[in-house]
Write a protein that holds these residues in place. Structure first.
Motif, short mmCIF file in Angstrom:
data_model
loop_
_atom_site.label_atom_id
_atom_site.label_comp_id
_atom_site.label_asym_id
_atom_site.label_seq_id
_atom_site.Cartn_x
_atom_site.Cartn_y
_atom_site.Cartn_z
N ILE A 1 7.92 -2.52 -7.15
CA ILE A 1 6.54 -2.49 -6.66
C ILE A 1 6.51 -2.04 -5.20
O ILE A 1 5.65 -1.24 -4.80
CB ILE A 1 5.90 -3.89 -6.81
CG1 ILE A 1 5.78 -4.23 -8.31
CG2 ILE A 1 4.54 -3.94 -6.13
CD1 ILE A 1 5.39 -5.67 -8.58
N ILE A 2 7.46 -2.53 -4.40
CA ILE A 2 7.48 -2.17 -2.99
C ILE A 2 7.80 -0.70 -2.79
O ILE A 2 7.26 -0.04 -1.89
CB ILE A 2 8.49 -3.06 -2.23
CG1 ILE A 2 8.11 -4.53 -2.35
CG2 ILE A 2 8.57 -2.65 -0.76
CD1 ILE A 2 6.78 -4.91 -1.75
N GLN A 3 8.68 -0.13 -3.63
CA GLN A 3 8.95 1.30 -3.53
C GLN A 3 7.67 2.11 -3.71
O GLN A 3 7.47 3.14 -3.06
CB GLN A 3 9.98 1.73 -4.58
CG GLN A 3 11.40 1.33 -4.27
CD GLN A 3 12.41 2.02 -5.17
OE1 GLN A 3 12.26 3.20 -5.49
NE2 GLN A 3 13.45 1.30 -5.57
N GLY A 4 6.79 1.62 -4.62
CA GLY A 4 5.51 2.30 -4.81
C GLY A 4 4.55 2.05 -3.66
O GLY A 4 3.98 2.99 -3.09
N MET A 5 4.38 0.80 -3.28
CA MET A 5 3.41 0.46 -2.23
C MET A 5 3.82 1.04 -0.87
O MET A 5 2.96 1.40 -0.07
CB MET A 5 3.29 -1.06 -2.11
CG MET A 5 2.62 -1.72 -3.28
SD MET A 5 2.41 -3.50 -3.00
CE MET A 5 1.22 -3.51 -1.67
N GLY A 6 5.13 1.09 -0.62
CA GLY A 6 5.61 1.50 0.69
C GLY A 6 5.80 3.00 0.86
O GLY A 6 6.31 3.44 1.89
N GLY A 7 5.38 3.80 -0.13
CA GLY A 7 5.38 5.25 0.04
C GLY A 7 6.59 5.98 -0.48
O GLY A 7 6.56 7.21 -0.59
#
Length: 412
Positions: A154-160
């Motif tokens: 999820i963080i890979q997606g949210m963080g760009g």
């Protein structure tokens, strides 16, 4: 591989590890490699979540599957494991006693979850003011998302990261793509390692401990590096380029007759040597492609011509030709090829450690090479609760009767 009688950088440090899965254990494995005494606290009967994340499992001495999941083994060598139910008053008291014998506490519980047990930084630093305490969460201790659970994907997606990773939308297979490993977790573990070492240095100089607040999202944004800086400077949102480069052509992967290679022609001379090696001198003199800006402008015209050229030779032929021509290149290795690579073998990237149930477990060595205090590899990833009695007796003086009472109450 390592002389375990040599001194280590952190042999004077004890770490109480309340983390599980990857980001936290990756950090504490770094500290253990550097010599710290890492006490891994796990739930009785269950342990770290990754103990059950299999198959694959490490083979035992007879070549059969052991109970040790490869995922767990990757981030837990060099540690001692105790089982402890921290939801009980007795378990909380054991933690407090261990804190008094430790230099560092690291945890990755949800925000304020340990506060109800009196195991948060404020509570423990009141007992030990020089304590270094590191919390790892998805979104940090502050902000509107602080209470959310954070997962690497999820963080890979949210963080760009996924917005700049993957093939271009207009090409086959185009779209956002996550990295092949949990890179945000791993980098968070690395940043946690750095922060803890910095805090320990400060403590040794001043006698003062401190609190470290690390968030996966913060790390992912920082990891954007030059891409993030380019956006902040230009205001332009970057595109995905797959295995190509936004500013250099050819700088990408190509399919050979039997596999793939990477060609990184960073200047005009290397481009000319590339096409000459491929038997296409006309591309070296074609006025449309003489300079990199021209090649970038006309990449959709040039790259298909180069792809057709590369397909005519094998991977081995191309690597030999381009090495001789001075053109930066490399293979795209499968993992069997990685660990068979003579450079990887010369650097001793694979290690074996004796394990009580799995024979010798194969692990990947730390990339750190130090002349005076090299990493140590003398303790395999521990069995669940392997060192409970040893630690509670040797560090805290618990008697056999006290241990039996805790075990009867299922505290340990």
């Amino acid at each position: 591989m390592t002389n375990n009688t040599q001194p280590t950088s952190l042999q004077h440090i004890r770490v109480l590890d309340l983390t599980r899965v990857l980001a936290g254990p990756w950090c504490t494995q770094n500290l253990a490699d550097l010599g710290a005494d890492v006490i891994k606290v796990e739930r009785p009967g269950v342990g770290d979540d990754t103990r059950s994340w299999g198959p694959p499992y490490a083979p035992d001495a007879e070549g059969k599957n052991s109970s040790e999941a490869a995922y767990y083994l990757t981030a837990n060598r060099g540690k001692r494991s105790i089982t402890l139910d921290i939801a009980t008053p007795e378990g909380q008291q054991v933690i407090r006693h261990l804190v008094m014998q430790s230099d560092v506490v690291i945890e990755n519980y949800k925000v304020d979850q340990l506060k109800k047990y009196g195991l948060d930084y404020a509570s423990l630093s009141a007992l030990k003011p020089d304590l270094v305490y590191c919390s790892i969460t998805g979104f940090g201790q502050t902000g509107p998302y602080a209470s959310r659970s954070g997962y690497d994907f999820i963080i890979q997606g949210m963080g760009g990261l996924m917005s700049i990773t993957g093939e271009r939308d207009e090409l086959p297979g185009g779209g956002p793509q996550k990295a092949g490993v949990a890179i945000t977790d791993l980098m968070t573990g690395m940043y946690a390692t750095i922060a803890i070492l910095a805090a320990l240095t400060h403590k040794e100089r001043t006698g003062v401990g401190q609190y470290i607040d690390l968030a996966l999202l913060d790390v992912q944004v920082a990891m954007l590096a030059n891409v993030g800086s380019n956006y902040l400077s230009s205001g332009k949102t970057p595109n995905r380029w797959g295995n190509a480069h936004a500013n250099i052509v050819p700088y990408q992967t190509f399919a050979t007759s039997d596999g793939h290679i990477i060609v990184a022609a960073g200047n005009d001379g290397q481009y000319r040597q590339f096409v000459l090696a491929g038997g296409c001198p006309e591309l070296a003199t074609d006025e449309r492609f003489l300079t990199n800006p021209q090649r970038v402008e006309l990449r959709d015209t040039l790259v298909p011509l180069l792809a057709e050229m590369v397909k005519k030779k094998s991977k081995a032929e191309w690597l030999a030709l381009l090495e001789d021509a001075g053109v930066p290149c490399g293979p795209i290795n499968r993992l069997d090829e990685v660990f068979a690579d003579p450079q990887v073998q010369a650097r001793e990237c694979e290690i074996k450690l004796p394990h009580p149930t799995a024979g010798n477990v194969k692990l990947v060595a730390s990339p750190i090479r130090m002349s005076e205090t090299p990493p140590r590899y003398d303790v395999a990833p521990p069995l669940l609760g392997q060192h409970t009695d040893q630690i509670l007796h040797e560090l805290l003086g618990y008697s056999a009767d006290q241990l039996a009472q805790l075990r009867e109450k299922k505290v340990i």
